[in-house]
Design a protein around this motif. Structure first.
Motif, PDB file in Angstrom:
ATOM      1  N   HIS A 174       9.535  62.091  68.177  1.00 49.09           N
ATOM      2  CA  HIS A 174       8.745  60.875  68.442  1.00 49.09           C
ATOM      3  C   HIS A 174       9.319  60.159  69.661  1.00 49.09           C
ATOM      4  CE1 HIS A 174      11.541  58.730  65.230  1.00 49.09           C
ATOM      5  NE2 HIS A 174      12.190  59.516  66.036  1.00 49.09           N
ATOM      6  N   SER A 176      10.296  57.088  69.578  1.00 44.14           N
ATOM      7  CA  SER A 176      11.158  55.991  69.114  1.00 44.14           C
ATOM      8  C   SER A 176      12.600  56.033  69.666  1.00 44.14           C
ATOM      9  CB  SER A 176      11.169  55.947  67.587  1.00 44.14           C
ATOM     10  OG  SER A 176       9.856  55.783  67.100  1.00 44.14           O
ATOM     11  N   GLN A 179      13.558  53.521  72.193  1.00 43.01           N
ATOM     12  CA  GLN A 179      13.966  52.184  71.736  1.00 43.01           C
ATOM     13  C   GLN A 179      15.483  52.024  71.825  1.00 43.01           C
ATOM     14  OE1 GLN A 179      12.712  50.594  67.963  1.00 43.01           O
ATOM     15  NE2 GLN A 179      10.816  51.767  67.939  1.00 43.01           N
ATOM     16  N   ARG A 200       6.565  68.669  67.411  1.00 45.42           N
ATOM     17  CA  ARG A 200       6.819  68.965  66.003  1.00 45.42           C
ATOM     18  C   ARG A 200       6.346  70.365  65.687  1.00 45.42           C
ATOM     19  NH1 ARG A 200       5.568  63.252  62.838  1.00 45.42           N
ATOM     20  NH2 ARG A 200       6.637  62.004  64.411  1.00 45.42           N
ATOM     21  N   GLN A 213       3.006  60.447  72.491  1.00 44.25           N
ATOM     22  CA  GLN A 213       3.043  59.139  71.821  1.00 44.25           C
ATOM     23  C   GLN A 213       3.350  58.067  72.850  1.00 44.25           C
ATOM     24  OE1 GLN A 213       6.070  59.167  68.757  1.00 44.25           O
ATOM     25  NE2 GLN A 213       4.642  59.990  67.232  1.00 44.25           N
ATOM     26  N   GLU A 215       5.489  54.352  72.745  1.00 42.02           N
ATOM     27  CA  GLU A 215       6.327  53.470  71.946  1.00 42.02           C
ATOM     28  C   GLU A 215       6.305  52.093  72.568  1.00 42.02           C
ATOM     29  OE1 GLU A 215       7.725  55.132  69.561  1.00 42.02           O
ATOM     30  OE2 GLU A 215       8.941  53.573  68.621  1.00 42.02           O
ATOM     31  N   THR A 257      11.992  50.271  60.801  1.00 40.14           N
ATOM     32  CA  THR A 257      11.387  48.932  60.794  1.00 40.14           C
ATOM     33  C   THR A 257      11.375  48.388  59.376  1.00 40.14           C
ATOM     34  OG1 THR A 257       9.268  50.102  60.788  1.00 40.14           O
ATOM     35  CG2 THR A 257       9.894  49.013  62.832  1.00 40.14           C
ATOM     36  N   GLY A 287       1.555  52.919  63.900  1.00 48.41           N
ATOM     37  CA  GLY A 287       2.594  52.437  62.995  1.00 48.41           C
ATOM     38  C   GLY A 287       3.397  51.365  63.703  1.00 48.41           C
ATOM     39  N   ALA A 309       8.330  46.575  66.917  1.00 47.76           N
ATOM     40  CA  ALA A 309       8.131  47.879  67.569  1.00 47.76           C
ATOM     41  C   ALA A 309       6.825  48.470  67.074  1.00 47.76           C
ATOM     42  CB  ALA A 309       9.285  48.811  67.221  1.00 47.76           C
ATOM     43  N   PHE A 310       6.262  49.330  67.895  1.00 50.15           N
ATOM     44  CA  PHE A 310       5.078  50.051  67.438  1.00 50.15           C
ATOM     45  C   PHE A 310       5.033  51.424  68.098  1.00 50.15           C
ATOM     46  CE2 PHE A 310       3.874  47.465  71.093  1.00 50.15           C
ATOM     47  CZ  PHE A 310       3.218  48.362  71.911  1.00 50.15           C
TER      48      PHE A 310
END
Ligand code: DAH
Length: 354
Positions: A174, A176, A179, A200, A213, A215, A257, A287, A309-310
């Motif tokens: 992902h 993330s 971050q 994946r 994605q 972020e 989160t 998400g 965060a999203f």
């Protein structure tokens, strides 16, 4: 006297030249291999020393002068010719192209969607960040509060890479981990977004091994859930270009989160087509949540701050906005598909939402 006359006639003849060809002819006449002055220079050796010195100096000095004059004249003539050509030639840009069978390149919907996201999130004040596709275990999992024995690791269908003695590496599952990288290197307050490839080990109608994605992360002293809701709602309404789009925040779970939510948008079906922003059906699109204190701790950030965060799947956003039915087509490389769903370089981007 003979030499003085020769010099004088060389000067006169060059002076009268009005073309580059003429100048070249004069150069050959006087200073070519068998040129008149070249001959004189060659015969210098037969002269007594005193005369040789005097005449040699004179002729060589003239040689330099002659070439300087020729060069000068040449550039004047050339620039005159260019100016004449410019004044005479006319390019009619309204003429149709000679043949109309060229292939217009198209922008891939993924790139188009990323460009739109960059433009929207950028104008909402976030700055662009990136991280590596090959990520270490710490950034992809541990720092995001997903320890080794955590069930969330199984959910990620990770592509594992060869690990070294000290580190194990994965293809990031992902965006993330960006971050963590941003928190480690940037000052707070910060607001970043990070679009990019993710991987994946999964392949069926709704999954491809590589996908994209984006972020988002906003951190400051008093960021709260209301800020998150406002931000996500604004983004979705702008992205889908629907003022009346409804959003539903549904409690969910992500290790990084707390609290966490999944966001749905409303839609309806009409003759087999999805109509966004109308109707009472709900469809999940992203998400999000408030950054878990453990994430701040693992990134070395003082936990008196808060943040939201999203994360969203870019293919999904693209399919919903532009009506592509099958995810796998994005990566087939089929030119017919691209011709149909791709975007023109010449289309103007709609910036009316600004
Ligand atoms: N990383 C999550 C995933 O790949 C998506 C996500 C959920 C990102 C919540 C977030 C978030 O930043 O707050 O499924």
């Amino acid at each position: 006297m003979h030499n003085d006359q020769l010099i004088q006639s060389a000067l006169n003849e060059v002076e009268e030249c009005s073309s580059v060809e003429c100048l070249e002819a004069k150069r050959v006449k006087f200073f070519g291999k068998n040129g008149l002055i070249t001959k004189e220079l060659k015969s210098l050796s037969k002269l007594p020393l005193e005369q040789k010195k005097e005449l040699g100096e004179k002729l060589n000095k003239f040689k330099n002068q002659f070439f300087l004059i020729v060069e000068n004249k040449k550039s004047i003539i050339e620039s005159k010719e260019i100016n004449l050509k410019l004044a005479r030639d006319f390019l009619d840009s309204s003429l149709p192209a000679r043949e109309n069978n060229y292939f217009e390149a198209k922008i891939h919907p993924i790139n188009q969607t990323i460009n739109e996201i960059v433009s929207i999130l950028g104008s909402m004040g976030l700055t662009f960040e990136e991280g590596p596709d090959i990520e270490d275990d710490f950034h992809n999992f541990s720092a995001l509060n997903i320890p080794e024995d955590h069930p969330a690791r199984q959910m990620h269908d990770t592509f594992y890479l060869k690990s070294t003695k000290t580190d194990s590496y994965v293809l990031r599952t992902h965006t993330s981990p960006v971050q963590i990288r941003a928190l480690k290197k940037m000052q707070i307050p910060l607001g970043i977004f990070a679009p990019g490839r993710t991987y994946r080990c999964d392949s069926d109608i709704t999954h491809t091994p590589m996908f994209h994605q984006v972020e988002g992360l906003v951190v400051d002293k008093d960021i709260n859930f209301a800020n998150l809701k406002w931000f996500v709602e604004k983004f979705c309404k702008i992205f889908f270009n629907k003022k009346d789009l409804k959003l539903r925040f549904r409690p969910s779970y992500f290790p990084f989160t707390e609290p966490s939510a999944e966001v749905d948008i409303n839609y309806s079906y009409s003759s087999g087509k999805i109509i966004l922003g109308k109707g009472s059906k709900w469809m999940e699109i992203l998400g999000c949540g408030m950054v878990h204190p453990e994430v701040f701790k693992m990134s070395g950030v003082d936990s008196s701050v808060t943040g939201f965060a999203f994360g969203m799947g870019i293919e999904r956003l693209s399919m919903l906005k532009y009506g592509m039915p099958d995810l796998r087509d994005f990566f087939e490389g089929d030119l017919k598909w691209l011709e149909h769903y791709g975007f023109s370089f010449f289309e103007e981007t709609d910036l009316s939402w600004r």
